[in-house]
Design a protein around this motif. Structure first.
Motif, short mmCIF file in Angstrom:
data_model
loop_
_atom_site.label_atom_id
_atom_site.label_comp_id
_atom_site.label_asym_id
_atom_site.label_seq_id
_atom_site.Cartn_x
_atom_site.Cartn_y
_atom_site.Cartn_z
N THR A 79 0.85 -1.19 0.00
CA THR A 79 0.00 0.00 0.00
C THR A 79 0.89 1.24 0.00
O THR A 79 1.71 1.42 0.90
CB THR A 79 -0.92 0.02 1.25
N SER A 80 0.71 2.09 -1.00
CA SER A 80 1.57 3.27 -1.13
C SER A 80 1.25 4.31 -0.06
O SER A 80 0.16 4.31 0.54
CB SER A 80 1.38 3.91 -2.51
N ARG A 81 2.19 5.18 0.16
CA ARG A 81 2.02 6.28 1.12
C ARG A 81 0.82 7.14 0.72
O ARG A 81 0.00 7.51 1.56
CB ARG A 81 3.29 7.12 1.17
N GLU A 82 0.72 7.44 -0.55
CA GLU A 82 -0.38 8.27 -1.05
C GLU A 82 -1.74 7.62 -0.77
O GLU A 82 -2.69 8.28 -0.33
CB GLU A 82 -0.22 8.50 -2.56
N THR A 83 -1.84 6.32 -0.98
CA THR A 83 -3.09 5.60 -0.72
C THR A 83 -3.45 5.64 0.75
O THR A 83 -4.60 5.90 1.13
CB THR A 83 -2.99 4.15 -1.22
N VAL A 84 -2.48 5.40 1.61
CA VAL A 84 -2.71 5.43 3.06
C VAL A 84 -3.23 6.81 3.48
O VAL A 84 -4.20 6.92 4.23
CB VAL A 84 -1.41 5.05 3.82
N GLU A 85 -2.61 7.87 2.97
CA GLU A 85 -3.03 9.22 3.32
C GLU A 85 -4.41 9.56 2.74
O GLU A 85 -5.23 10.19 3.39
CB GLU A 85 -1.98 10.23 2.88
N TYR A 130 -6.82 7.40 2.11
CA TYR A 130 -7.83 6.65 2.85
C TYR A 130 -8.16 7.32 4.19
O TYR A 130 -9.31 7.31 4.63
CB TYR A 130 -7.38 5.21 3.08
N MET A 131 -7.17 7.92 4.83
CA MET A 131 -7.46 8.62 6.08
C MET A 131 -8.31 9.87 5.80
O MET A 131 -9.27 10.15 6.52
CB MET A 131 -6.20 9.02 6.84
N LEU A 132 -7.98 10.61 4.75
CA LEU A 132 -8.79 11.77 4.37
C LEU A 132 -10.21 11.36 4.04
O LEU A 132 -11.18 12.01 4.43
CB LEU A 132 -8.17 12.49 3.17
N TYR A 133 -10.35 10.26 3.32
CA TYR A 133 -11.67 9.76 2.94
C TYR A 133 -12.48 9.39 4.18
O TYR A 133 -13.67 9.70 4.28
CB TYR A 133 -11.52 8.55 2.00
N ARG A 134 -11.82 8.74 5.14
CA ARG A 134 -12.51 8.37 6.38
C ARG A 134 -12.95 9.61 7.14
O ARG A 134 -14.06 9.66 7.71
CB ARG A 134 -11.62 7.48 7.26
N ALA A 135 -12.12 10.64 7.16
CA ALA A 135 -12.48 11.89 7.83
C ALA A 135 -13.71 12.51 7.16
O ALA A 135 -14.64 12.97 7.85
CB ALA A 135 -11.31 12.86 7.81
N ARG A 161 6.15 0.19 4.69
CA ARG A 161 4.78 0.12 5.20
C ARG A 161 4.49 1.47 5.85
O ARG A 161 5.29 1.98 6.61
CB ARG A 161 4.64 -1.00 6.23
N TYR A 162 3.34 2.03 5.49
CA TYR A 162 2.98 3.37 5.98
C TYR A 162 1.77 3.32 6.90
O TYR A 162 0.87 2.51 6.72
CB TYR A 162 2.68 4.30 4.80
N GLU A 163 1.81 4.22 7.87
CA GLU A 163 0.69 4.40 8.79
C GLU A 163 0.53 5.90 9.00
O GLU A 163 1.51 6.59 9.27
CB GLU A 163 1.01 3.71 10.11
N THR A 164 -0.68 6.39 8.83
CA THR A 164 -0.92 7.82 9.02
C THR A 164 -1.95 8.03 10.11
O THR A 164 -2.84 7.20 10.30
CB THR A 164 -1.34 8.50 7.70
N SER A 165 -1.81 9.13 10.83
CA SER A 165 -2.75 9.43 11.90
C SER A 165 -2.92 10.94 12.01
O SER A 165 -2.07 11.71 11.57
CB SER A 165 -2.24 8.86 13.23
#
Length: 180
Positions: free
Chosen positions: A61-67, A69-74, A138-142
């Motif tokens: 999962t790319s960094r861009e996708t992880v970020e 998905y967090m924006l989408y969830r918000a 592996r990326y994790e954003t918060s």
């Protein structure tokens, strides 16, 4: 010797499996969200209009996708709770890097390759082992997210929830669906 061969085979299998893995889909985390194996999104309500969000991806999962998905969830949470916009506070993306090294015999068929050279004590005398290194990221954003109603503030960390959802929706891959 046998343990070393089994370990090498297991290592190659894990690297191959990780390389063939599909990216983490947009989904809630199942199980313990604080686990290092957790993949997907988690959210925690802090106040009436404030949440803590996190999205963790796998090594595919790319960094861009992880970020994204967090924006989408918000955006989803904002709209579900009757808000028009959201603002990210303390946004952070963490990168975990793992490097895997595999060694290959450059002459696998010459006199039985690995086995002949090991038993004859001729390690490396017919050529150096070839080394392949693969690095997995592996990326994790918060972030903490504050929701609001009405006109979006003039702040670079503020987003219109409807626009974010509309613009990112084509990029969202849910479990059991293929990337569009």
């Amino acid at each position: 010797m046998r343990k070393m061969m089994i370990g090498a085979a297991l290592g190659v299998s894990l690297v191959t499996l990780a390389a063939c893995a599909t990216p983490t889909p947009y989904q809630p985390v199942t199980g313990d969200p604080s686990s290092s194996l957790a993949r997907g999104y988690s959210d925690q309500r802090i106040e009436a209009n404030r949440y803590r969000l996190k999205f963790s991806g796998n090594s595919s999962t790319s960094r861009e996708t992880v970020e994204d998905y967090m924006l989408y969830r918000a955006a989803e949470l904002a709209l579900e709770n009757g808000y028009d916009w959201f603002s990210l506070v303390g946004r952070n993306t963490k990168e975990d890097r793992t490097t895997s090294t595999t060694y290959r015999d450059p002459f696998p068929r010459l006199y039985g390759g690995f086995y002949y050279r090991y038993y004859r004590g001729a390690w490396g005398s017919w050529g150096a082992w070839e080394e392949d290194q693969t690095t997995f990221y592996r990326y994790e954003t918060s972030a903490e997210v504050i929701f609001g109603k009405g006109e979006k503030p003039n702040d670079p960390n503020a987003y219109d929830a409807r626009e974010v959802k509309q613009n990112l929706d084509p990029r969202i891959v849910r479990p059991g669906t293929e990337r569009r």
